[in-house]
Design a protein around this motif. Structure first.
Motif, PDB file in Angstrom:
ATOM      1  N   LYS B 232       0.968  -1.300   0.030  1.00 38.20           N
ATOM      2  CA  LYS B 232       0.068  -0.175   0.144  1.00 38.20           C
ATOM      3  C   LYS B 232       0.922   1.257   0.131  1.00 38.20           C
ATOM      4  O   LYS B 232       1.907   1.172   0.376  1.00 38.20           O
ATOM      5  CB  LYS B 232      -0.959   0.086   1.350  1.00 38.20           C
ATOM      6  CG  LYS B 232      -1.712  -1.274   1.567  1.00 38.20           C
ATOM      7  CD  LYS B 232      -2.237  -1.203   2.944  1.00 38.20           C
ATOM      8  CE  LYS B 232      -3.267  -2.535   3.293  1.00 38.20           C
ATOM      9  NZ  LYS B 232      -3.800  -2.365   4.404  1.00 38.20           N
ATOM     10  N   THR B 233       0.546   2.437  -0.245  1.00 37.48           N
ATOM     11  CA  THR B 233       1.043   3.740  -0.033  1.00 37.48           C
ATOM     12  C   THR B 233       0.883   3.859   1.541  1.00 37.48           C
ATOM     13  O   THR B 233      -0.018   3.329   2.231  1.00 37.48           O
ATOM     14  CB  THR B 233       0.462   4.682  -0.514  1.00 37.48           C
ATOM     15  OG1 THR B 233      -0.715   5.340  -0.276  1.00 37.48           O
ATOM     16  CG2 THR B 233       0.307   4.508  -2.303  1.00 37.48           C
ATOM     17  N   PRO B 234       2.019   4.744   2.038  1.00 38.45           N
ATOM     18  CA  PRO B 234       1.892   5.035   3.190  1.00 38.45           C
ATOM     19  C   PRO B 234       0.399   5.589   3.691  1.00 38.45           C
ATOM     20  O   PRO B 234       0.000   5.261   4.755  1.00 38.45           O
ATOM     21  CB  PRO B 234       3.066   6.174   3.477  1.00 38.45           C
ATOM     22  CG  PRO B 234       3.942   5.828   2.431  1.00 38.45           C
ATOM     23  CD  PRO B 234       3.077   5.270   1.303  1.00 38.45           C
ATOM     24  N   ILE B 235      -0.322   6.476   2.938  1.00 38.38           N
ATOM     25  CA  ILE B 235      -1.541   6.860   3.232  1.00 38.38           C
ATOM     26  C   ILE B 235      -2.620   5.958   3.341  1.00 38.38           C
ATOM     27  O   ILE B 235      -3.375   6.006   4.474  1.00 38.38           O
ATOM     28  CB  ILE B 235      -1.908   7.996   2.094  1.00 38.38           C
ATOM     29  CG1 ILE B 235      -1.028   9.259   2.226  1.00 38.38           C
ATOM     30  CG2 ILE B 235      -3.202   8.591   2.317  1.00 38.38           C
ATOM     31  CD1 ILE B 235      -1.082  10.290   3.587  1.00 38.38           C
ATOM     32  N   GLU B 236      -2.646   5.105   2.347  1.00 36.74           N
ATOM     33  CA  GLU B 236      -3.558   3.737   2.360  1.00 36.74           C
ATOM     34  C   GLU B 236      -3.246   3.090   3.737  1.00 36.74           C
ATOM     35  O   GLU B 236      -4.344   2.630   4.367  1.00 36.74           O
ATOM     36  CB  GLU B 236      -3.248   2.955   1.124  1.00 36.74           C
ATOM     37  CG  GLU B 236      -3.813   3.691  -0.212  1.00 36.74           C
ATOM     38  CD  GLU B 236      -3.549   3.061  -1.468  1.00 36.74           C
ATOM     39  OE1 GLU B 236      -3.904   3.106  -2.508  1.00 36.74           O
ATOM     40  OE2 GLU B 236      -2.346   2.219  -1.121  1.00 36.74           O
ATOM     41  N   TYR B 237      -2.012   2.995   3.953  1.00 33.06           N
ATOM     42  CA  TYR B 237      -1.762   1.731   5.123  1.00 33.06           C
ATOM     43  C   TYR B 237      -2.174   2.580   6.603  1.00 33.06           C
ATOM     44  O   TYR B 237      -2.935   2.140   7.385  1.00 33.06           O
ATOM     45  CB  TYR B 237      -0.060   2.010   5.199  1.00 33.06           C
ATOM     46  CG  TYR B 237       0.488   1.167   6.625  1.00 33.06           C
ATOM     47  CD1 TYR B 237      -0.053  -0.044   7.064  1.00 33.06           C
ATOM     48  CD2 TYR B 237       1.231   1.862   7.165  1.00 33.06           C
ATOM     49  CE1 TYR B 237       0.622  -0.598   8.073  1.00 33.06           C
ATOM     50  CE2 TYR B 237       1.930   1.315   8.449  1.00 33.06           C
ATOM     51  CZ  TYR B 237       1.502   0.170   8.688  1.00 33.06           C
ATOM     52  OH  TYR B 237       2.042  -0.445   9.884  1.00 33.06           O
ATOM     53  N   LEU B 238      -2.009   4.236   6.579  1.00 33.56           N
ATOM     54  CA  LEU B 238      -2.515   4.608   8.025  1.00 33.56           C
ATOM     55  C   LEU B 238      -4.121   4.860   7.870  1.00 33.56           C
ATOM     56  O   LEU B 238      -4.639   4.563   8.974  1.00 33.56           O
ATOM     57  CB  LEU B 238      -1.805   5.969   7.882  1.00 33.56           C
ATOM     58  CG  LEU B 238      -0.497   6.083   8.459  1.00 33.56           C
ATOM     59  CD1 LEU B 238      -0.236   7.529   8.805  1.00 33.56           C
ATOM     60  CD2 LEU B 238      -0.150   5.002   9.449  1.00 33.56           C
ATOM     61  N   TYR B 239      -4.427   4.688   6.666  1.00 33.73           N
ATOM     62  CA  TYR B 239      -5.972   5.072   6.620  1.00 33.73           C
ATOM     63  C   TYR B 239      -6.804   3.651   6.978  1.00 33.73           C
ATOM     64  O   TYR B 239      -7.503   3.476   7.857  1.00 33.73           O
ATOM     65  CB  TYR B 239      -6.555   5.258   4.935  1.00 33.73           C
ATOM     66  CG  TYR B 239      -7.893   5.221   4.846  1.00 33.73           C
ATOM     67  CD1 TYR B 239      -8.674   5.989   5.419  1.00 33.73           C
ATOM     68  CD2 TYR B 239      -8.466   4.137   4.049  1.00 33.73           C
ATOM     69  CE1 TYR B 239     -10.061   6.129   5.061  1.00 33.73           C
ATOM     70  CE2 TYR B 239      -9.749   3.929   4.042  1.00 33.73           C
ATOM     71  CZ  TYR B 239     -10.632   4.973   4.549  1.00 33.73           C
ATOM     72  OH  TYR B 239     -11.940   4.900   4.334  1.00 33.73           O
ATOM     73  N   ASP B 240      -6.038   2.589   6.592  1.00 29.62           N
ATOM     74  CA  ASP B 240      -6.747   1.287   6.971  1.00 29.62           C
ATOM     75  C   ASP B 240      -6.713   0.835   8.207  1.00 29.62           C
ATOM     76  O   ASP B 240      -7.301   0.080   9.036  1.00 29.62           O
ATOM     77  CB  ASP B 240      -5.895   0.298   6.048  1.00 29.62           C
ATOM     78  CG  ASP B 240      -6.350   0.146   4.749  1.00 29.62           C
ATOM     79  OD1 ASP B 240      -7.425   0.783   4.312  1.00 29.62           O
ATOM     80  OD2 ASP B 240      -5.609  -0.637   3.632  1.00 29.62           O
ATOM     81  N   LEU B 241      -5.664   1.714   9.043  1.00 27.01           N
ATOM     82  CA  LEU B 241      -5.412   1.301  10.415  1.00 27.01           C
ATOM     83  C   LEU B 241      -6.214   2.426  11.308  1.00 27.01           C
ATOM     84  O   LEU B 241      -6.194   2.356  12.562  1.00 27.01           O
ATOM     85  CB  LEU B 241      -3.857   1.698  10.797  1.00 27.01           C
ATOM     86  CG  LEU B 241      -2.796   0.642  10.323  1.00 27.01           C
ATOM     87  CD1 LEU B 241      -1.440   1.122  10.775  1.00 27.01           C
ATOM     88  CD2 LEU B 241      -3.217  -0.917  11.181  1.00 27.01           C
ATOM     89  N   GLY B 242      -6.900   3.227  10.750  1.00 24.53           N
ATOM     90  CA  GLY B 242      -7.835   4.155  11.251  1.00 24.53           C
ATOM     91  C   GLY B 242      -6.966   5.390  12.001  1.00 24.53           C
ATOM     92  O   GLY B 242      -7.481   6.092  12.696  1.00 24.53           O
ATOM     93  N   LEU B 243      -6.002   5.805  11.481  1.00 18.85           N
ATOM     94  CA  LEU B 243      -5.235   6.779  11.990  1.00 18.85           C
ATOM     95  C   LEU B 243      -5.320   8.230  11.078  1.00 18.85           C
ATOM     96  O   LEU B 243      -4.854   9.264  11.772  1.00 18.85           O
ATOM     97  CB  LEU B 243      -3.714   6.764  11.678  1.00 18.85           C
ATOM     98  CG  LEU B 243      -2.913   6.189  13.150  1.00 18.85           C
ATOM     99  CD1 LEU B 243      -3.486   4.418  13.464  1.00 18.85           C
ATOM    100  CD2 LEU B 243      -1.660   6.009  13.196  1.00 18.85           C
ATOM    101  N   LEU B 244      -6.159   8.170  10.163  1.00 14.16           N
ATOM    102  CA  LEU B 244      -6.471   9.284   9.433  1.00 14.16           C
ATOM    103  C   LEU B 244      -7.834   9.934   9.799  1.00 14.16           C
ATOM    104  O   LEU B 244      -8.983   9.436   9.248  1.00 14.16           O
ATOM    105  CB  LEU B 244      -6.443   9.258   7.995  1.00 14.16           C
ATOM    106  CG  LEU B 244      -4.898   8.594   7.566  1.00 14.16           C
ATOM    107  CD1 LEU B 244      -5.100   8.607   5.915  1.00 14.16           C
ATOM    108  CD2 LEU B 244      -3.731   9.542   8.011  1.00 14.16           C
ATOM    109  N   THR B 245      -7.831  11.173  10.695  1.00 12.80           N
ATOM    110  CA  THR B 245      -9.025  11.604  11.157  1.00 12.80           C
ATOM    111  C   THR B 245      -8.551  13.177  11.004  1.00 12.80           C
ATOM    112  O   THR B 245      -7.553  13.630  10.715  1.00 12.80           O
ATOM    113  CB  THR B 245      -9.293  11.254  12.722  1.00 12.80           C
ATOM    114  OG1 THR B 245      -8.322  12.358  13.484  1.00 12.80           O
ATOM    115  CG2 THR B 245      -8.985   9.854  12.826  1.00 12.80           C
TER     116      THR B 245
END
Lengths: 435, 435
Positions: B232-245
């Protein structure tokens, strides 16, 4: 006057790699006669010049050569922040050129005065100017004590004015007649002047033994125009006309290919890099790291205050380094000391004064600045050169000496009334707009 | 204390387009209670607070909101200009990390103190810090009067320290317990922390209702690493972990594709752009113009003083604008007012304080700075905002008020001994190197 700057840190810019040492600098009239860490030599200087010696306590200060701003249109300070963030052609057609058309000699003089005040306060001791009515700029340079190369410029439309402008200054400043002012001839660019008048500029440069100062390869548009008109790159075109010599300043040189670089290297021209102007008006990124690698001399200029919008060489040096690092992907290019050379040693070389200014050496002209290093943004001090390039500001300059005269002390102009200049400029631009 | 700043130019940053007017600002305790050009309203304020009113004559000054430095590692001032112009991995492995490994709590405190001195003098009233031992930085923030968001950080290797660090500050600063300090949790980056501990950071952010502050998509190397590890891209990875709010600071976001941008927009994350750091260590150029067009909130940070090397937001704003103009080829992008919003209004929004700081409005916290405009490099004054972005310097800041307290006056720190801090820092780094 004779001056002794005692017990300062000295960055003489005389070496291949950075060298900084504690010592003293002795100035006799307009020349540096002592750069030394030997207490006996300092004492002998003090003894020899006891009468009326001006002593500056250098503790806590760094002494270094004054900066050389190798490309400027100082009088354009009157258009600082007059028009920004708009497309290039609208910026020129709708704002800059209509304003310039209204400017008279007094406006050019006043704009130069404002520019010189700003430059001196920031530690610039020499500037290369390019503008109309350079005689008015010469008056400011004579009065304020700064050092300058005046370049009378022309576009095709203003060629007749140029002949008058040039005649007005050539007698006064050519051939080393003034100790702080020299001359260049400045066709505006290959696209805005005719082949005939470019050749005329070459003749003048040969007759007076002066350099040629020209904007070249600044934009892709220019490159296309010259290719269409002459079937050559701008560099090839000027080369064929005999305009590229060791006395030529190739200002900008953003869009140059490898063949161009080889021509420039062979001819010994100096490039003047103006990173902030190139960024702000989206001209592009000059391949400066490549130029330096190829052995081309590259100086730094701020360009005029319409496209920058200041005359701050510290900011410009920092941008030069950062822009090359990001555009090449290599954080090692344009290291701090190399960039500082561009604004001192290489600048002096570009204007044919490498043996006179740009470094602190006994026998050279006394263009010296002192910086106050005791500030949070310059602490701690591991590497003074990195601090200068990556952290220092104009406002860190405490003292400025040009040609042996102290022009700035304690961060204040000694010969110019700063507030009054700002007040007059503000009133003047309101009046110009009403014309 | 109550303060009246009378007869100044006011740039409130409350409007879509630049608006500047002559008026006065009244401060009652920690809040702005008056922003007005109505002489009667000013007189009423003066009348109401006659006892012990501190009046500042604002003539010749511009009042505006204090700047918000949205990404910093203030304690790294101790490594300012310690290692420059070298390849990234050698810079980290051979210089920065070995130095950091020697740093103790007192070093972190001292470095933060030096950084806060520099920031206040330059008109930064709020900074987002990210470092170890944030408790020591909190001590400095409490004492000096600046406003801060402390972000306790961890890499995988230092995770245990982080739990202690976080526990040491969560009770003191979480949940609005301190009027000038708030908290974030800061996993260093997707590549230097485990999936497990990234999830743990999300839990902490939810439990304490605080934001997540993380370096992301800074370099191409990082992008490749995350792609290899997780597909994944770093953004996708963090998104999947719920870190993007909407409480997440996505620091750097240099290498992001259109799909990443869409995720970021949808999640409401704020980007923190650090143009000079990205340039100096050759990370690349973040597509900031595109982000802003997409409606993503973008703040500005200086990053730490190892990769900049200063904490000067004026310089940083200028670089942000210039870098976008040259990289997009469009001189219209990131116009002056938009960039100034990034360092004020958008910075406040990024840290969830848009209704408290970042603009001058009655009822908001009193974080106000005054600039002295009567200087050559700021003359003439056609467009005050263009002058601020393209010409102003930290040294133009005369007065700094944070939370209703005057911390800088006449360009001098009132609560900190600047020379002494520099002296102690110099001695300290000599000692650290010997450890």
């Amino acid at each position: 006057m004779n001056i002794l700057i005692s017990n300062c840190s000295i960055l003489p810019m005389t070496d291949q790699t950075p060298r900084c040492f504690e010592g003293s600098i002795g100035i006799e009239g307009e020349r540096i006669v002592l750069v030394s860490d030997d207490p006996q030599a300092v004492e002998a200087f003090r003894e020899r010049h006891r009468e009326g010696l001006r002593e500056i306590d250098g503790r806590g200060f760094l002494a270094m050569p004054g900066l050389i701003n190798a490309h400027n249109h100082a009088s354009m300070t009157l258009m600082r922040s007059y028009a920004d963030d708009i497309p290039l052609m609208s910026w020129l057609n709708d704002h800059i050129w209509p304003f310039e058309a209204k400017m008279d000699r007094e406006d050019v003089r006043l704009g130069a005065e404002l520019g010189v005040a700003e430059m001196l306060l920031g530690g610039t001791t020499t500037f290369v100017d390019m503008y109309w009515m350079q005689e008015a700029v010469g008056e400011v340079v004579e009065q304020t004590g700064i050092r300058a190369v005046l370049s009378a410029t022309f576009t095709e439309a203003r060629y007749a004015d140029f002949e008058r402008d040039f005649a007005a200054i050539s007698d006064r400043y050519a051939g080393g007649r003034h100790p702080r002012i020299s001359l260049m001839v400045a066709p505006h660019s290959p696209y805005s002047t005719s082949t005939e008048h470019l050749s005329r500029a070459r003749e003048l440069s040969e007759r007076y033994g002066i350099g040629i100062n020209i904007h070249i390869s600044e934009t892709l548009d220019e490159q296309r125009t010259i290719q269409e008109r002459y079937g050559k790159t701008p560099i090839e075109y000027l080369y064929d006309l005999g305009l590229l010599t060791p006395q030529t300043l190739a200002v900008h040189s953003v869009h140059v290919n490898d063949a161009d670089l080889e021509i420039m290297r062979r001819c010994g021209v100096s490039v003047v890099h103006n990173p902030q102007s190139n960024m702000k008006i989206s001209s592009g990124i000059a391949p400066v790291a490549k130029m330096l690698d190829a052995g081309i001399n590259v100086a730094i200029g701020t360009d005029g205050p319409c496209s920058n919008n200041d005359l701050d060489m510290w900011d410009e040096m920092r941008s030069a380094s950062f822009l090359q690092k990001v555009s090449t992907g290599n954080p090692c290019v344009l290291p701090a000391y190399e960039v500082l050379k561009m604004a001192t040693v290489y600048g002096a070389r570009a204007i044919g004064m490498a043996d006179q200014i740009g470094s602190l050496r006994e026998g050279m002209l006394a263009d010296v600045i002192l910086l106050d290093l005791n500030k949070p943004h310059l602490s701690p001090q591991y590497d003074v050169v990195a601090n200068l390039i990556y952290c220092a500001k104009s406002s860190d300059v405490d003292t400025v000496i040009v040609h042996g005269d102290i022009l700035v002390e304690g961060g204040q102009l000694l010969r110019m009334d700063c507030r009054e200049i700002c007040r007059v400029a503000q009133a003047r631009v309101a009046e110009i707009q009403k014309r």
